[in-house]
Scaffold this motif. Structure first.
Motif, PDB file in Angstrom:
ATOM      1  N   LYS A 142       0.825  -1.199   0.000  1.00 34.43           N
ATOM      2  CA  LYS A 142       0.000   0.000   0.000  1.00 34.43           C
ATOM      3  C   LYS A 142       0.867   1.260   0.000  1.00 34.43           C
ATOM      4  O   LYS A 142       0.558   2.245  -0.689  1.00 34.43           O
ATOM      5  CB  LYS A 142      -0.951  -0.005   1.197  1.00 34.43           C
TER       6      LYS A 142
ATOM      7  N   ARG B 270      -5.237   0.599  -4.733  1.00 30.59           N
ATOM      8  CA  ARG B 270      -4.700   0.566  -3.360  1.00 30.59           C
ATOM      9  C   ARG B 270      -5.810   0.357  -2.332  1.00 30.59           C
ATOM     10  O   ARG B 270      -5.654  -0.449  -1.400  1.00 30.59           O
ATOM     11  CB  ARG B 270      -3.966   1.875  -3.073  1.00 30.59           C
ATOM     12  N   GLU B 271      -6.913   1.046  -2.515  1.00 27.03           N
ATOM     13  CA  GLU B 271      -8.006   0.936  -1.556  1.00 27.03           C
ATOM     14  C   GLU B 271      -8.768  -0.380  -1.685  1.00 27.03           C
ATOM     15  O   GLU B 271      -9.562  -0.727  -0.812  1.00 27.03           O
ATOM     16  CB  GLU B 271      -8.963   2.122  -1.720  1.00 27.03           C
TER      17      GLU B 271
END
Length: 214
Positions: A169, A195-196
Motif C-alpha cells: 500500500k 490501493r483501496e
C-alpha cells in the motif's frame, strides 16, 4: 525449500503479455534469492490454466505448505482464464489448504478470498474490486511493480505477510504522489482505487519461514 505455484494466463487476448511480464518479474526475483529460498517452482501457463489441471496438480503439494501466485482475470467468486474458472468458490478451494494465496485478479478478495481462508488457506492477498492494468511501457512498469510489491517484500525481507501488505500500500502511495506531481491524474486515480481495494486475510503473522519444507 519453498514450494511455489505460479499461474500466468499468458494466452489472454488482452492482458496475456502483462500477466506474463508479472510472472517473469517474480521468476527473476526467485533466481536472485535461490541460495536463501531454494525454491521449487511449478509454472502454470495459459494452456494449463483450467480447473482440471489445477485439481490434478495442486493436491500433490499436500500436506506441505506452499505459495500460490496467480496472474489472470477474476471476479468475486473465481479466478478465470479464457476457457474456465480455474479456482472457484465452492468448487476446488479445498486444494489450497496450507497455502499463501496471492493474486492480482480483479474482485477475488470479495468472496473467493474469505472462502479460501475458511477452507484452510493460511492467508490471502488480493483485490476486492475491479482494477486496471496498463499496456503502455511506463504505465505498465508502474502497474506491474505495484501488483507485485507485496509478494516481492514478503520474499525479500524478514517480515510478516501483513507488513508486506502495508509495504504494498505504501508503494502504491509513492507512485500516486509522483503521478500527481507530473499531473497524470487519471492514472493516479486508478492506482488509488487499486490501493483501496487491497485486502489481507487470514493469518497476518505468517512469514516466509513458515513455508520452508525439507
Amino acid at each position: 525449500m519453498i514450494n511455489f505455484i505460479i499461474v500466468s494466463d499468458d494466452r489472454d487476448d488482452n492482458l496475456g503479455v502483462y500477466f506474463n511480464d508479472c510472472k517473469n518479474q517474480i521468476l527473476g526475483l526467485l533466481e536472485e534469492l535461490k541460495e536463501s529460498l531454494e525454491g521449487s517452482i511449478n509454472e502454470i501457463s495459459g494452456n494449463q490454466c483450467n480447473s482440471a489441471y489445477i485439481d490434478l496438480k495442486v493436491p500433490t503439494y499436500h500436506p506441505n505448505p506452499f505459495i500460490f501466485i496467480a496472474y489472470s482475470h477474476g471476479n468475486e467468486y473465481a479466478l478465470c482464464s479464457q476457457e474456465d474458472n480455474y479456482v472457484e468458490k465452492g468448487a476446488n478451494t479445498q486444494h489450497f489448504t496450507n497455502s499463501l494465496f496471492y493474486t492480482t485478479a480483479c474482485s477475488a478478495g470479495k468472496e473467493l478470498g474469505p472462502h479460501l481462508v475458511e477452507q484452510g488457506c493460511l492467508a490471502f492477498v488480493g483485490y476486492e474490486n475491479e482494477i486496471n492494468a496498463y499496456k503502455k511501457d511506463e504505465q505498465k512498469e508502474i502497474s506491474k511493480n505495484c501488483d507485485n510489491a507485496g509478494i516481492v517484500s514478503f520474499l525479500s525481507e524478514d517480515i510478516t505477510i501483513y507488513e508486506s501488505y502495508k509495504r504494498m500500500k505504501n508503494y502504491y502511495t509513492q507512485q500516486i504522489d509522483r503521478l500527481e506531481d507530473v499531473k497524470d491524474m487519471m492514472f493516479a486515480m486508478n492506482l488509488i482505487q487499486a490501493r483501496e481495494s487491497l485486502v489481507c486475510l487470514g493469518d497476518k503473522n505468517l512469514k516466509k519461514e513458515d513455508f520452508f519444507v525439507a
